[in-house]
Scaffold this active site. Structure first.
Site, short mmCIF file in Angstrom:
data_model
loop_
_atom_site.label_atom_id
_atom_site.label_comp_id
_atom_site.label_asym_id
_atom_site.label_seq_id
_atom_site.Cartn_x
_atom_site.Cartn_y
_atom_site.Cartn_z
N GLU A 377 -24.80 6.79 -0.80
CA GLU A 377 -25.84 7.96 -0.07
C GLU A 377 -25.63 7.91 1.35
O GLU A 377 -26.46 8.27 1.97
CB GLU A 377 -27.30 7.90 -1.02
CG GLU A 377 -27.27 8.09 -2.38
CD GLU A 377 -28.64 8.49 -2.60
OE1 GLU A 377 -29.33 9.04 -2.24
OE2 GLU A 377 -28.88 8.24 -4.18
C1 LIG Z 1 -21.59 2.07 -6.58
C2 LIG Z 1 -21.52 3.54 -6.01
C3 LIG Z 1 -22.30 4.37 -6.69
C4 LIG Z 1 -22.10 5.81 -6.15
N1 LIG Z 1 -22.73 6.79 -6.63
C5 LIG Z 1 -22.59 7.92 -6.10
C6 LIG Z 1 -23.30 9.06 -6.99
O1 LIG Z 1 -23.81 9.05 -7.89
N2 LIG Z 1 -22.65 10.30 -6.52
C7 LIG Z 1 -22.13 10.77 -5.41
O2 LIG Z 1 -21.69 11.80 -5.05
N3 LIG Z 1 -21.42 9.68 -4.65
C8 LIG Z 1 -21.65 8.31 -5.00
N4 LIG Z 1 -21.11 7.32 -4.61
C9 LIG Z 1 -19.97 7.47 -3.27
C10 LIG Z 1 -20.61 7.26 -2.04
O3 LIG Z 1 -21.48 8.04 -1.50
C11 LIG Z 1 -19.34 7.08 -1.03
O4 LIG Z 1 -18.60 5.66 -1.50
C12 LIG Z 1 -19.97 7.00 0.39
O5 LIG Z 1 -20.40 8.18 0.66
C13 LIG Z 1 -18.53 6.49 1.41
O6 LIG Z 1 -17.45 7.51 1.01
P1 LIG Z 1 -15.89 6.54 0.79
O7 LIG Z 1 -16.17 5.62 -0.35
O8 LIG Z 1 -15.11 7.75 0.26
O9 LIG Z 1 -15.81 6.07 2.14
P2 LIG Z 1 -14.96 6.65 3.44
O10 LIG Z 1 -15.67 8.01 3.64
O11 LIG Z 1 -13.62 6.93 3.26
O12 LIG Z 1 -15.38 5.48 4.59
C14 LIG Z 1 -14.59 4.60 4.75
C15 LIG Z 1 -15.24 3.78 5.87
O13 LIG Z 1 -15.17 4.64 7.12
C16 LIG Z 1 -16.55 4.72 7.55
N5 LIG Z 1 -16.61 6.08 8.32
C17 LIG Z 1 -16.38 7.25 7.70
N6 LIG Z 1 -16.35 8.35 8.49
C18 LIG Z 1 -17.11 7.74 9.62
C19 LIG Z 1 -17.56 8.18 10.88
N7 LIG Z 1 -17.58 9.58 11.06
N8 LIG Z 1 -17.97 7.68 11.93
C20 LIG Z 1 -18.07 6.10 11.53
N9 LIG Z 1 -17.53 5.39 10.49
C21 LIG Z 1 -17.02 6.26 9.50
C22 LIG Z 1 -17.32 4.65 6.54
O14 LIG Z 1 -18.81 4.21 7.07
C23 LIG Z 1 -16.67 3.39 5.54
O15 LIG Z 1 -17.31 2.28 6.35
C24 LIG Z 1 -21.43 5.89 -4.84
C25 LIG Z 1 -20.47 4.84 -4.40
C26 LIG Z 1 -20.65 3.58 -4.89
C27 LIG Z 1 -19.99 2.61 -4.55
#
Ligand SMILES: Cc1cc2nc3c(=O)[nH]c(=O)nc-3n(C[C@H](O)[C@H](O)[C@H](O)COP(=O)(O)OP(=O)(O)OC[C@H]3O[C@@H](n4cnc5c(N)ncnc54)[C@H](O)[C@@H]3O)c2cc1C
Length: 394
Positions: A377
């Site tokens: 989230e």
């Molecule tokens: C167990 C689990 C359940 C989930 N459930 C849902 C769900 O029900 N519905 C749903 O839609 N999603 C869900 N998610 C997805 C979750 O919201 C995303 O994993 C999260 O938003 C991060 O996206 P990403 O994994 O693609 O990481 P990325 O966006 O690729 O980020 C990788 C890293 O870069 C950092 N980063 C990225 N952009 C910036 C910035 N502008 N400034 C500083 N740092 C940055 C991030 O903080 C992170 O450390 C779930 C994830 C997990 C692991």
């Protein structure tokens, strides 16, 4: 050495009504009877407690913050969040499951037309159906507005009007076990203004979930990719107007983040209670280890973090209940409470020493579970982006 968890002091809270106290007592009873005893085994085996979710639904706990006229509990957010904290202290999979279901109902309950709400909301809030919230995609996580799942309107304006939806949603909590997907899709051009929300029944032909991800923790809660292949979704299932979807998704997340904050406090509290009990009974150098200042200071810091976290999520919830802006405060609560949960659960492992590092005690599971709360989230980096923007107007 396995120890019982000390009864949690949920009943000595300041609650706004007797009804709220009854709700918390009911939740506590369900946790003790149905959730906590099975948590360790079912989490280890990766079993989703679908029956327990149904039981919560029948007990009125799946629609708590929504209006009574549609089958909800019409409870203030501050009460709903404390129920979540109780559930998460018993089992995070369930607390988070209720939070995600509530998030999945948000678009319809808040932005649906009167006809849509009367038609679908009672069954969503009634407890038999379970929801999922589909925003993230494999290539768009933090940058959610870059999503590419495409919905093309076809069939004119009559009864045949529908969207043909194609794309892949990633990381979907309840993917494969949900009955409906609140799905953000692209109906227009690039960027946030091209996004809309569709309420998609999970049994729609062309909608299918992959096998669940193999996660570090929270294994009882299935997280899966959900694929849409020319899935035909009736146009009447568009919630709000075309192009309004991203602001709907963000408003759902403001509330959802408070749910995650409450869950984080629940996990931290469970870890703290376990660590305190252990420290009182484990002896070294002829004394209970709780008597060593180095350890009792650690416990004091853990307890302070739990109380501070609860105070922060409650203060944001009370702003929401009063109709005030609460987006910044919700991001602060999510950031603070989940970071606190990570620290508290890590320290709980330390308090148990070597025993804490084994699966014979629940604290290693709490630590693995707390980690994900810093990620989903909106990662905690993104919470800081949100808070920074609200501070500077950027
Ligand atoms: C167990 C689990 C359940 C989930 N459930 C849902 C769900 O029900 N519905 C749903 O839609 N999603 C869900 N998610 C997805 C979750 O919201 C995303 O994993 C999260 O938003 C991060 O996206 P990403 O994994 O693609 O990481 P990325 O966006 O690729 O980020 C990788 C890293 O870069 C950092 N980063 C990225 N952009 C910036 C910035 N502008 N400034 C500083 N740092 C940055 C991030 O903080 C992170 O450390 C779930 C994830 C997990 C692991």
């Amino acid at each position: 050495m396995s120890q019982p968890i000390r009864p949690l002091k949920s009943m000595d809270r300041q609650l706004p009504s007797e009804e709220a106290a009854d709700l918390l007592a009911l939740t506590r009873e369900l946790v003790e009877r149905e959730l906590a005893p099975r948590a360790a085994e079912e989490e280890a085996e990766g079993r989703f407690p679908r029956e327990a979710m149904r039981l919560l639904g029948r007990s009125g706990l799946l629609g708590l913050p929504y209006p009574e006229e549609y089958g909800g509990g019409e409870q203030p957010y501050e009460v709903y969040l404390q129920v979540l904290e109780e559930l998460a202290a018993g089992r995070l999979t369930v607390g988070m499951g209720v939070s995600v279901h509530t998030l999945a109902c948000h678009a319809l309950a808040t932005f649906g037309s009167e006809r849509q709400k009367q038609q679908w909301l009672p069954e969503l809030l009634g407890g038999e159906l379970l929801g999922a919230y589909c925003l993230s995609e494999p290539q768009s996580g933090s940058d959610a507005a870059a999503l590419t799942t495409r919905a093309v309107r076809e069939g004119g304006d009559g009864d045949d009007a529908h969207y043909s939806v194609t794309g892949t949603k990633a990381w979907i909590t309840h993917g494969g076990v949900a009955d409906f997907y609140s799905t953000m899709v692209r109906t227009g051009g690039p960027g946030p203004t091209g996004i809309s929300v569709l309420l998609v029944p999970a049994d729609t032909p062309g909608v299918a979930a992959d096998a669940p991800e193999r996660k570090m923790g929270l294994k009882g809660s299935p997280t899966a990719q959900v694929r849409f292949e020319a899935a035909r979704v009736p146009a009447e299932r568009l919630i709000g107007a075309e192009g309004q979807g991203f602001s709907i998704a963000l408003s759902a997340l403001d509330s959802g983040r408070l749910g995650i904050a409450a869950c984080a406090v629940g996990v931290a509290r469970a870890a703290l209670d376990y660590a305190v009990e252990y420290a009182r009974t484990r002896t070294q150098f002829g004394r209970p280890i709780a008597e060593f200042q180095g350890l009792s200071f650690m416990l004091a810091d853990m307890a302070t973090a739990v109380e501070a976290g609860r105070a922060l999520y409650l203060s944001a919830a009370r702003r929401r209940d009063a109709g005030l802006a609460f987006g910044k405060e919700a991001a602060m609560a999510k950031l603070f409470c989940t970071d606190a949960a990570m620290r508290v659960t890590t320290d709980a492992v330390q308090v148990l020493g070597g025993y804490g590092y084994t699966a014979d005690h629940p604290v290693e599971r709490y630590m693995r579970e707390a980690k994900v709360l810093q990620i989903l989230e909106g990662t905690n980096q993104i919470q800081r982006v949100v808070i920074g923007r609200k501070l500077t107007g950027g």
